[in-house]
Design a protein around this motif. Sequence first.
Motif, PDB file in Angstrom:
ATOM      1  N   UNK A   1      54.505  17.008  82.258  1.00  0.00           N
ATOM      2  CA  UNK A   1      54.834  18.236  83.253  1.00  0.00           C
ATOM      3  C   UNK A   1      53.724  19.103  83.246  1.00  0.00           C
ATOM      4  N   UNK A   2      53.226  19.409  82.232  1.00  0.00           N
ATOM      5  CA  UNK A   2      51.959  20.463  82.213  1.00  0.00           C
ATOM      6  C   UNK A   2      50.680  19.964  82.846  1.00  0.00           C
ATOM      7  N   UNK A   3      50.763  18.670  82.686  1.00  0.00           N
ATOM      8  CA  UNK A   3      49.433  17.931  83.519  1.00  0.00           C
ATOM      9  C   UNK A   3      49.748  18.272  84.995  1.00  0.00           C
ATOM     10  N   UNK A   4      50.946  18.125  85.444  1.00  0.00           N
ATOM     11  CA  UNK A   4      51.182  18.260  86.886  1.00  0.00           C
ATOM     12  C   UNK A   4      51.103  19.836  87.407  1.00  0.00           C
TER      13      UNK A   4
ATOM     14  N   UNK B   1      47.781  32.716  69.046  1.00  0.00           N
ATOM     15  CA  UNK B   1      48.150  33.912  69.952  1.00  0.00           C
ATOM     16  C   UNK B   1      49.363  33.054  70.709  1.00  0.00           C
ATOM     17  N   UNK B   2      50.594  33.520  70.517  1.00  0.00           N
ATOM     18  CA  UNK B   2      51.469  32.920  71.415  1.00  0.00           C
ATOM     19  C   UNK B   2      52.022  33.537  72.442  1.00  0.00           C
ATOM     20  N   UNK B   3      52.551  32.934  73.421  1.00  0.00           N
ATOM     21  CA  UNK B   3      53.164  33.613  74.620  1.00  0.00           C
ATOM     22  C   UNK B   3      54.314  32.786  74.990  1.00  0.00           C
ATOM     23  N   UNK B   4      55.625  33.626  75.230  1.00  0.00           N
ATOM     24  CA  UNK B   4      56.737  32.981  75.686  1.00  0.00           C
ATOM     25  C   UNK B   4      57.179  33.428  76.932  1.00  0.00           C
ATOM     26  N   UNK B   5      56.745  32.862  78.030  1.00  0.00           N
ATOM     27  CA  UNK B   5      56.908  33.417  79.373  1.00  0.00           C
ATOM     28  C   UNK B   5      58.325  33.141  80.087  1.00  0.00           C
ATOM     29  N   UNK B   6      59.408  32.483  79.410  1.00  0.00           N
ATOM     30  CA  UNK B   6      60.627  32.242  80.034  1.00  0.00           C
ATOM     31  C   UNK B   6      61.726  32.408  78.732  1.00  0.00           C
TER      32      UNK B   6
ATOM     33  N   UNK C   1      47.223  25.450  74.282  1.00  0.00           N
ATOM     34  CA  UNK C   1      48.217  24.219  74.239  1.00  0.00           C
ATOM     35  C   UNK C   1      49.491  24.628  75.169  1.00  0.00           C
ATOM     36  N   UNK C   2      49.515  23.732  75.988  1.00  0.00           N
ATOM     37  CA  UNK C   2      50.450  23.864  77.077  1.00  0.00           C
ATOM     38  C   UNK C   2      51.864  23.027  76.781  1.00  0.00           C
ATOM     39  N   UNK C   3      53.082  23.437  76.254  1.00  0.00           N
ATOM     40  CA  UNK C   3      54.072  22.673  76.004  1.00  0.00           C
ATOM     41  C   UNK C   3      54.962  22.291  77.053  1.00  0.00           C
ATOM     42  N   UNK C   4      54.909  23.000  78.198  1.00  0.00           N
ATOM     43  CA  UNK C   4      55.861  22.550  79.444  1.00  0.00           C
ATOM     44  C   UNK C   4      55.138  23.272  80.463  1.00  0.00           C
ATOM     45  N   UNK C   5      55.328  22.277  81.470  1.00  0.00           N
ATOM     46  CA  UNK C   5      54.891  22.714  83.168  1.00  0.00           C
ATOM     47  C   UNK C   5      55.665  24.038  83.465  1.00  0.00           C
ATOM     48  N   UNK C   6      56.933  24.308  83.064  1.00  0.00           N
ATOM     49  CA  UNK C   6      57.563  25.477  83.304  1.00  0.00           C
ATOM     50  C   UNK C   6      56.595  26.626  82.819  1.00  0.00           C
ATOM     51  N   UNK C   7      56.312  26.497  81.835  1.00  0.00           N
ATOM     52  CA  UNK C   7      55.587  27.919  80.808  1.00  0.00           C
ATOM     53  C   UNK C   7      54.472  28.255  81.824  1.00  0.00           C
TER      54      UNK C   7
ATOM     55  N   UNK D   1      45.570  29.590  71.952  1.00  0.00           N
ATOM     56  CA  UNK D   1      46.918  30.122  72.653  1.00  0.00           C
ATOM     57  C   UNK D   1      47.692  29.111  72.674  1.00  0.00           C
ATOM     58  N   UNK D   2      49.032  29.445  72.560  1.00  0.00           N
ATOM     59  CA  UNK D   2      49.998  28.375  72.350  1.00  0.00           C
ATOM     60  C   UNK D   2      51.161  29.065  73.437  1.00  0.00           C
ATOM     61  N   UNK D   3      51.573  28.227  74.519  1.00  0.00           N
ATOM     62  CA  UNK D   3      52.374  28.685  75.407  1.00  0.00           C
ATOM     63  C   UNK D   3      53.895  27.815  74.828  1.00  0.00           C
ATOM     64  N   UNK D   4      54.646  28.779  74.562  1.00  0.00           N
ATOM     65  CA  UNK D   4      56.021  28.329  73.652  1.00  0.00           C
ATOM     66  C   UNK D   4      56.976  27.618  74.671  1.00  0.00           C
ATOM     67  N   UNK D   5      57.852  26.967  73.942  1.00  0.00           N
ATOM     68  CA  UNK D   5      58.880  26.287  74.942  1.00  0.00           C
ATOM     69  C   UNK D   5      60.024  27.328  74.658  1.00  0.00           C
ATOM     70  N   UNK D   6      60.484  27.945  75.731  1.00  0.00           N
ATOM     71  CA  UNK D   6      61.451  29.053  75.671  1.00  0.00           C
ATOM     72  C   UNK D   6      61.265  30.106  74.740  1.00  0.00           C
ATOM     73  N   UNK D   7      61.982  30.426  73.749  1.00  0.00           N
ATOM     74  CA  UNK D   7      61.482  31.605  72.754  1.00  0.00           C
ATOM     75  C   UNK D   7      61.420  30.825  71.365  1.00  0.00           C
ATOM     76  N   UNK D   8      61.614  29.435  71.384  1.00  0.00           N
ATOM     77  CA  UNK D   8      61.321  28.896  70.075  1.00  0.00           C
ATOM     78  C   UNK D   8      60.074  29.172  69.476  1.00  0.00           C
ATOM     79  N   UNK D   9      59.710  29.628  68.178  1.00  0.00           N
ATOM     80  CA  UNK D   9      58.689  30.160  67.636  1.00  0.00           C
ATOM     81  C   UNK D   9      57.646  28.835  67.250  1.00  0.00           C
TER      82      UNK D   9
END
Length: 277
Positions: A109-112, A172-177, A71-77, A148-156
Amino acid sequence: MADEALEGEPLAGLRIALPETRQLDVLAQMVERRGAETWRCPLVSILDTPDQEAVRAWLERFNAGAMDDLILLTGEGLRRLAAAAEREGCHEAFVTALSGVRKITRGPKPVNALRELGLKNDLTAEEATTEGVIASLREHDLQGHTVGVQLYGEEPNEKLTGFLRHQGADVDTVAPYVYADESNREQVEALAQGLVRGELDAIAFTSQAQVKRLMDVAKGIGIQPAVTEALNRLLVVAVGPIVADRLAQYSVGVDVMPEESWFMKPMVRALIERLAR
């Protein structure tokens, strides 16, 4: 409304606050060319998470095929994950693994960002919100899946992860930024006080982190209720529903938001359409 609506000076006489950071100059020029006066106050910046070890470990699991869905919540992630994979020398493995999982996206944005990697998403959230992701997955069998869940910032995002676990999935979450303060506190306080004094006609929020920073600073100097009241007196512009949801948490209504395509240019167009009524 066609792009011709962006010509001329339809925003003449409007003083608008811009809390944007990365594309502040682009947004400011976009509205200033249409006649607006701007109050520039970048509220947050985006940085790689300091916990790079956690990102490396997640990439190792992902690239090894440990996940069925992402699951991609943001393009930034996604861009930050791809950049981390590049640094770790596993970018090709990351893209290969990404192509092999079901990719669920929240908003355009994650689509882009996927398109930049030569990939497409497999499932689009019904709405670009956490609730929209949940609604889109409710009828899918997730029992035994590792998601897998790419989080939005550090929000769980406990609402989303809790739903997934209730559906029988391992998460399995990841917070890359992370978000960091951009403007110094005095500048943010000045913006909050300017809102209360009625010195602005509109404010355009482009991320929920901007809303939180403004309200946190306003609370710290004892004027959050007054800022809430002030925001509800002027034109509040939101780039999309995620920002609108965050504003609603502070009892602030949104006057202008694009119906779709949640980017800055459609946001400015929606503002012009609102003023033309």
